[in-house]
Design a protein around this motif. Structure first.
Motif, PDB file in Angstrom:
ATOM      1  N   GLY A 136      -0.978   1.806 -44.270  1.00  0.00           N
ATOM      2  CA  GLY A 136      -2.040   1.302 -43.410  1.00  0.00           C
ATOM      3  C   GLY A 136      -2.925   2.414 -42.890  1.00  0.00           C
ATOM      4  N   ALA A 137      -4.074   2.033 -42.356  1.00  0.00           N
ATOM      5  CA  ALA A 137      -5.016   3.001 -41.796  1.00  0.00           C
ATOM      6  C   ALA A 137      -4.407   3.621 -40.546  1.00  0.00           C
ATOM      7  CB  ALA A 137      -6.332   2.314 -41.455  1.00  0.00           C
ATOM      8  N   THR A 138      -4.356   4.949 -40.520  1.00  0.00           N
ATOM      9  CA  THR A 138      -3.634   5.665 -39.468  1.00  0.00           C
ATOM     10  C   THR A 138      -4.535   6.710 -38.819  1.00  0.00           C
ATOM     11  OG1 THR A 138      -1.564   5.370 -40.682  1.00  0.00           O
ATOM     12  CG2 THR A 138      -1.576   7.037 -38.952  1.00  0.00           C
ATOM     13  N   VAL A 139      -4.461   6.795 -37.506  1.00  0.00           N
ATOM     14  CA  VAL A 139      -5.196   7.798 -36.732  1.00  0.00           C
ATOM     15  C   VAL A 139      -4.190   8.704 -36.045  1.00  0.00           C
ATOM     16  CG1 VAL A 139      -6.623   8.168 -34.664  1.00  0.00           C
ATOM     17  CG2 VAL A 139      -7.279   6.441 -36.350  1.00  0.00           C
ATOM     18  N   SER A 140      -4.420  10.012 -36.130  1.00  0.00           N
ATOM     19  CA  SER A 140      -3.634  10.982 -35.368  1.00  0.00           C
ATOM     20  C   SER A 140      -4.484  12.225 -35.197  1.00  0.00           C
ATOM     21  CB  SER A 140      -2.320  11.327 -36.080  1.00  0.00           C
ATOM     22  OG  SER A 140      -2.567  12.130 -37.224  1.00  0.00           O
ATOM     23  N   PRO A 141      -4.135  13.072 -34.234  1.00  0.00           N
ATOM     24  CA  PRO A 141      -4.919  14.304 -34.061  1.00  0.00           C
ATOM     25  C   PRO A 141      -4.593  15.315 -35.150  1.00  0.00           C
ATOM     26  CG  PRO A 141      -3.088  14.265 -32.520  1.00  0.00           C
ATOM     27  CD  PRO A 141      -3.088  12.939 -33.216  1.00  0.00           C
ATOM     28  N   THR A 142      -5.593  16.112 -35.507  1.00  0.00           N
ATOM     29  CA  THR A 142      -5.350  17.276 -36.348  1.00  0.00           C
ATOM     30  C   THR A 142      -5.081  18.448 -35.421  1.00  0.00           C
ATOM     31  OG1 THR A 142      -6.788  16.445 -38.090  1.00  0.00           O
ATOM     32  CG2 THR A 142      -6.314  18.798 -38.100  1.00  0.00           C
ATOM     33  N   GLY A 143      -3.986  19.161 -35.654  1.00  0.00           N
ATOM     34  CA  GLY A 143      -3.617  20.215 -34.718  1.00  0.00           C
ATOM     35  C   GLY A 143      -2.900  19.627 -33.522  1.00  0.00           C
ATOM     36  N   SER A 144      -2.945  20.338 -32.398  1.00  0.00           N
ATOM     37  CA  SER A 144      -2.216  19.922 -31.195  1.00  0.00           C
ATOM     38  C   SER A 144      -3.177  19.393 -30.133  1.00  0.00           C
ATOM     39  CB  SER A 144      -1.411  21.101 -30.635  1.00  0.00           C
ATOM     40  OG  SER A 144      -0.435  21.513 -31.545  1.00  0.00           O
ATOM     41  N   TYR A 145      -3.801  18.287 -30.433  1.00  0.00           N
ATOM     42  CA  TYR A 145      -4.690  17.634 -29.466  1.00  0.00           C
ATOM     43  C   TYR A 145      -3.821  16.714 -28.627  1.00  0.00           C
ATOM     44  CZ  TYR A 145      -9.811  17.865 -29.260  1.00  0.00           C
ATOM     45  OH  TYR A 145     -11.102  18.186 -28.950  1.00  0.00           O
ATOM     46  N   LEU A 165      -1.438   4.322 -34.782  1.00  0.00           N
ATOM     47  CA  LEU A 165      -1.835   5.519 -34.040  1.00  0.00           C
ATOM     48  C   LEU A 165      -0.601   6.386 -33.873  1.00  0.00           C
ATOM     49  CD1 LEU A 165      -3.683   7.256 -32.138  1.00  0.00           C
ATOM     50  CD2 LEU A 165      -2.887   5.781 -30.266  1.00  0.00           C
ATOM     51  N   VAL A 166      -0.704   7.655 -34.249  1.00  0.00           N
ATOM     52  CA  VAL A 166       0.375   8.620 -34.005  1.00  0.00           C
ATOM     53  C   VAL A 166      -0.130   9.590 -32.954  1.00  0.00           C
ATOM     54  CG1 VAL A 166       1.964  10.282 -35.011  1.00  0.00           C
ATOM     55  CG2 VAL A 166       1.111   8.388 -36.403  1.00  0.00           C
ATOM     56  N   ALA A 167       0.466   9.546 -31.777  1.00  0.00           N
ATOM     57  CA  ALA A 167       0.002  10.345 -30.649  1.00  0.00           C
ATOM     58  C   ALA A 167       1.005  11.451 -30.340  1.00  0.00           C
ATOM     59  CB  ALA A 167      -0.196   9.470 -29.413  1.00  0.00           C
ATOM     60  N   GLU A 168       0.546  12.693 -30.433  1.00  0.00           N
ATOM     61  CA  GLU A 168       1.373  13.827 -30.004  1.00  0.00           C
ATOM     62  C   GLU A 168       1.127  14.057 -28.524  1.00  0.00           C
ATOM     63  OE1 GLU A 168       1.592  18.655 -30.628  1.00  0.00           O
ATOM     64  OE2 GLU A 168       0.765  17.422 -32.232  1.00  0.00           O
ATOM     65  N   MET A 169       2.200  14.260 -27.759  1.00  0.00           N
ATOM     66  CA  MET A 169       2.079  14.379 -26.314  1.00  0.00           C
ATOM     67  C   MET A 169       2.756  15.651 -25.821  1.00  0.00           C
ATOM     68  SD  MET A 169       2.644  10.413 -25.140  1.00  0.00           S
ATOM     69  CE  MET A 169       1.467   9.137 -25.668  1.00  0.00           C
ATOM     70  N   GLY A 170       2.002  16.509 -25.156  1.00  0.00           N
ATOM     71  CA  GLY A 170       2.540  17.732 -24.577  1.00  0.00           C
ATOM     72  C   GLY A 170       2.699  17.589 -23.075  1.00  0.00           C
ATOM     73  N   SER A 171       3.496  18.469 -22.497  1.00  0.00           N
ATOM     74  CA  SER A 171       3.683  18.408 -21.036  1.00  0.00           C
ATOM     75  C   SER A 171       3.906  19.800 -20.480  1.00  0.00           C
ATOM     76  CB  SER A 171       4.867  17.510 -20.671  1.00  0.00           C
ATOM     77  OG  SER A 171       6.084  18.052 -21.147  1.00  0.00           O
ATOM     78  N   ARG A 172       3.373  20.017 -19.292  1.00  0.00           N
ATOM     79  CA  ARG A 172       3.591  21.252 -18.553  1.00  0.00           C
ATOM     80  C   ARG A 172       4.168  20.988 -17.169  1.00  0.00           C
ATOM     81  NH1 ARG A 172       1.035  25.675 -20.815  1.00  0.00           N
ATOM     82  NH2 ARG A 172      -0.296  25.217 -22.611  1.00  0.00           N
ATOM     83  N   ALA A 173       4.324  19.713 -16.846  1.00  0.00           N
ATOM     84  CA  ALA A 173       4.869  19.345 -15.538  1.00  0.00           C
ATOM     85  C   ALA A 173       5.416  17.928 -15.620  1.00  0.00           C
ATOM     86  CB  ALA A 173       3.789  19.433 -14.456  1.00  0.00           C
ATOM     87  N   ALA A 174       6.310  17.612 -14.697  1.00  0.00           N
ATOM     88  CA  ALA A 174       6.820  16.248 -14.608  1.00  0.00           C
ATOM     89  C   ALA A 174       5.654  15.297 -14.380  1.00  0.00           C
ATOM     90  CB  ALA A 174       7.821  16.148 -13.466  1.00  0.00           C
ATOM     91  N   GLY A 175       5.681  14.175 -15.068  1.00  0.00           N
ATOM     92  CA  GLY A 175       4.631  13.175 -14.925  1.00  0.00           C
ATOM     93  C   GLY A 175       3.574  13.236 -16.006  1.00  0.00           C
ATOM     94  N   ASP A 176       3.479  14.366 -16.731  1.00  0.00           N
ATOM     95  CA  ASP A 176       2.449  14.493 -17.773  1.00  0.00           C
ATOM     96  C   ASP A 176       2.654  13.479 -18.899  1.00  0.00           C
ATOM     97  OD1 ASP A 176       1.261  16.518 -16.381  1.00  0.00           O
ATOM     98  OD2 ASP A 176       1.871  18.126 -17.753  1.00  0.00           O
ATOM     99  N   ILE A 177       3.889  13.347 -19.367  1.00  0.00           N
ATOM    100  CA  ILE A 177       4.162  12.419 -20.463  1.00  0.00           C
ATOM    101  C   ILE A 177       3.927  10.977 -20.013  1.00  0.00           C
ATOM    102  CG2 ILE A 177       5.920  11.532 -22.041  1.00  0.00           C
ATOM    103  CD1 ILE A 177       4.981  14.318 -22.767  1.00  0.00           C
ATOM    104  N   ALA A 178       4.367  10.659 -18.799  1.00  0.00           N
ATOM    105  CA  ALA A 178       4.145   9.303 -18.282  1.00  0.00           C
ATOM    106  C   ALA A 178       2.657   8.988 -18.231  1.00  0.00           C
ATOM    107  CB  ALA A 178       4.771   9.168 -16.894  1.00  0.00           C
TER     108      ALA A 178
END
Length: 481
Positions: A136-145, A165-178
């Motif tokens: 299927g048609a898929t969207v995801s970031p190129t690199g670490s967006y 949609l494939v979403a990469e998620m980074g965090s630097r503090a509690a609550g960022d992922i949420a």
């Protein structure tokens, strides 16, 4: 984003949390592109004017208009003949727009895979993208967006015909992922691993686990939690969700219990070729039915087997056939730049450009890949050398000196012939490497290395050091010769 009129866009932004008002023609058609760089404006684009430390997006509204943008988001009216959506905070407005785009797409069948972790999340995201693209048609970031700006921009690329949609998620503090999950609510969620990346900000691996595990708490009950059974801190996260549970593992590694697993995936019989590309059997067990398929990866490094198993698990959770998954993994190539990019040079040497980022876990994996690769090369070329150009790993907190010394020590233990260290911790790295250690600078590193037939050089450090300049110079120099 599908093309919509300015009045509808303004209403969407308001409905999803940021009060917006329109200045200009309500019938202006906007889309499909949402951008923050005026140089990337296309016909109909929506330019979001973000403030910055060195530049303010409001100063580039005119440039975006000249490039074809149809409308802009600003915090105050700008003197330009362009439709303007006015909000108090453009970053918040972008978030609200992305929430609206995702919610509408989800109602129409969009399925979202959310991925986080200390190391490997970009590679896992890239593999997952290529597997899902097979069906299927898929969207995801190129690199670490993958932050509070990158994730909304990626979501805004979802169109009317997007299936995944494939979403990469980074965090630097509690609550960022949420927060990121509130923008792109996942149907499948995974934490690749819990390591030492950003430990200086979190304080401990346990705190990192608490923050990363927010991704499972965002799942609906009908969603899927994909859990790495080889990582005890991830395996224990089954307690943080009421969603369906899937577990994946790699043969030969310790396995930790994940109760209530409905889908189990494991990679077994791993064999590496001379470029450290893994072949293995992918085995899936669901509803007491066991199926298997062969995989031969094109991406480099034994650590990619875990990433591939994670990508396979995400796809199987979404109902993709196992053979399709295996074939797609076998055809997958590196998609994001500066991540284990392999360049075979004209003189018989090679460069591994892994300069996008570094932490203790990814550094160790890269060094082990280099050592294994050179061991294979020495079977036919005993004089082949393993060379490492490495630099600072940032955000490691109070253990930074010890961790950099350990990196040099590991290089020595693995038999790396020369370790060229760059950055504030160069002396520490070189000291750990002992007689193999050298200290240099970014602008001198390439000139310090004379590559012969069979040699392999790894280039890796945290992004701030810009070591891709070294890799690019080596490739250009030798190929020009």
């Amino acid at each position: 984003m599908r093309t919509i009129d300015a009045a509808t866009m303004t209403r969407m932004i308001t409905d999803y949390g940021t009060v917006a008002r329109l200045s200009g023609a309500p019938e202006t058609m906007i889309g499909p592109d949402v951008i923050i760089d005026s140089r990337k404006a296309t016909a109909g684009a929506f330019f979001v004017a973000l403030p910055g430390e060195s530049a303010d997006g409001h100063d580039f509204v005119g440039a975006a208009y000249e490039q074809g943008a149809a409308a802009v988001m600003v915090t105050h009216p700008v003197d330009a003949e362009i439709t303007q959506v006015i909000v108090n905070d453009t970053a918040a407005g972008l978030t609200s727009l992305a929430r609206a785009v995702h919610a509408c797409a989800r109602e129409e069948g969009l399925r979202t895979v959310a991925i986080t972790g200390s190391a490997g999340k970009t590679s896992t995201k890239d593999l997952t993208h290529q597997v899902l693209s097979a069906v299927g048609a898929t969207v995801s970031p190129t690199g670490s967006y993958n932050n509070e700006i990158g994730t909304p921009l990626t979501v805004c690329r979802v169109g009317q015909n997007t299936d995944f949609l494939v979403a990469e998620m980074g965090s630097r503090a509690a609550g960022d992922i949420a927060h990121l999950c509130s923008i792109a609510r996942p149907d499948v969620a995974m934490v690749c691993n819990v390591g030492s990346a950003h430990i200086g900000e979190f304080g401990s691996r346990e705190n990192i686990a608490r923050a990363k595990g927010e991704i499972y708490e965002a799942l609906p009950t009908e969603g899927w939690a994909a859990l790495n059974a080889n990582d005890p801190l991830v395996a224990a996260m089954w307690q943080r969700t009421a969603a369906h549970r899937a577990a994946y593992r790699v043969g030969g590694q310790p396995v930790f219990d994940v109760p209530g697993v409905e889908l189990e995936v494991h990679a077994d019989g791993i064999v590496l070729d001379d470029l450290q590309r893994a072949g293995f059997t992918l085995v899936a067990t669901q509803d007491d039915q066991v199926s298997s398929a062969s995989v031969q990866l094109k991406v480099i490094g034994a650590h990619q087997v875990t990433n591939a198993a994670a990508a396979a698990t995400a796809a199987l959770c979404l109902g993709v056939d196992l053979q399709i998954v295996a074939d797609a993994l076998s055809n997958a190539v590196p998609r994001s730049p500066m991540r284990m990019e392999f360049h075979e040079l004209a003189n018989g040497a090679a460069v591994i450009n892994d300069a996008y980022n570094a932490n203790p876990d990814s550094m160790a994996a890269a060094l082990r890949t280099l050592a294994s690769m050179i061991a294979d090369r020495r079977r036919t070329n005993p004089r082949a050398r393993a060379l490492a150009v490495v630099g600072d790993m940032l955000e490691l907190g109070s253990d930074e000196v010890q961790l950099h010394r350990a990196m040099g020590e590991l290089a020595a233990q693995l038999g790396i012939d020369e370790v060229w260290a760059i950055g504030d911790f160069a002396e520490v790295i070189a000291d750990g490497a002992g007689e193999r250690g050298r200290v240099t600078r970014v602008d001198r590193a390439a000139g310090s290395l004379q590559l012969d037939d069979g040699d392999v050089v790894l280039v890796k450090a945290s992004r701030a050091l810009g070591l891709e300049r070294v890799a690019n110079e080596l490739v250009d120099r030798e190929d020009t010769r």
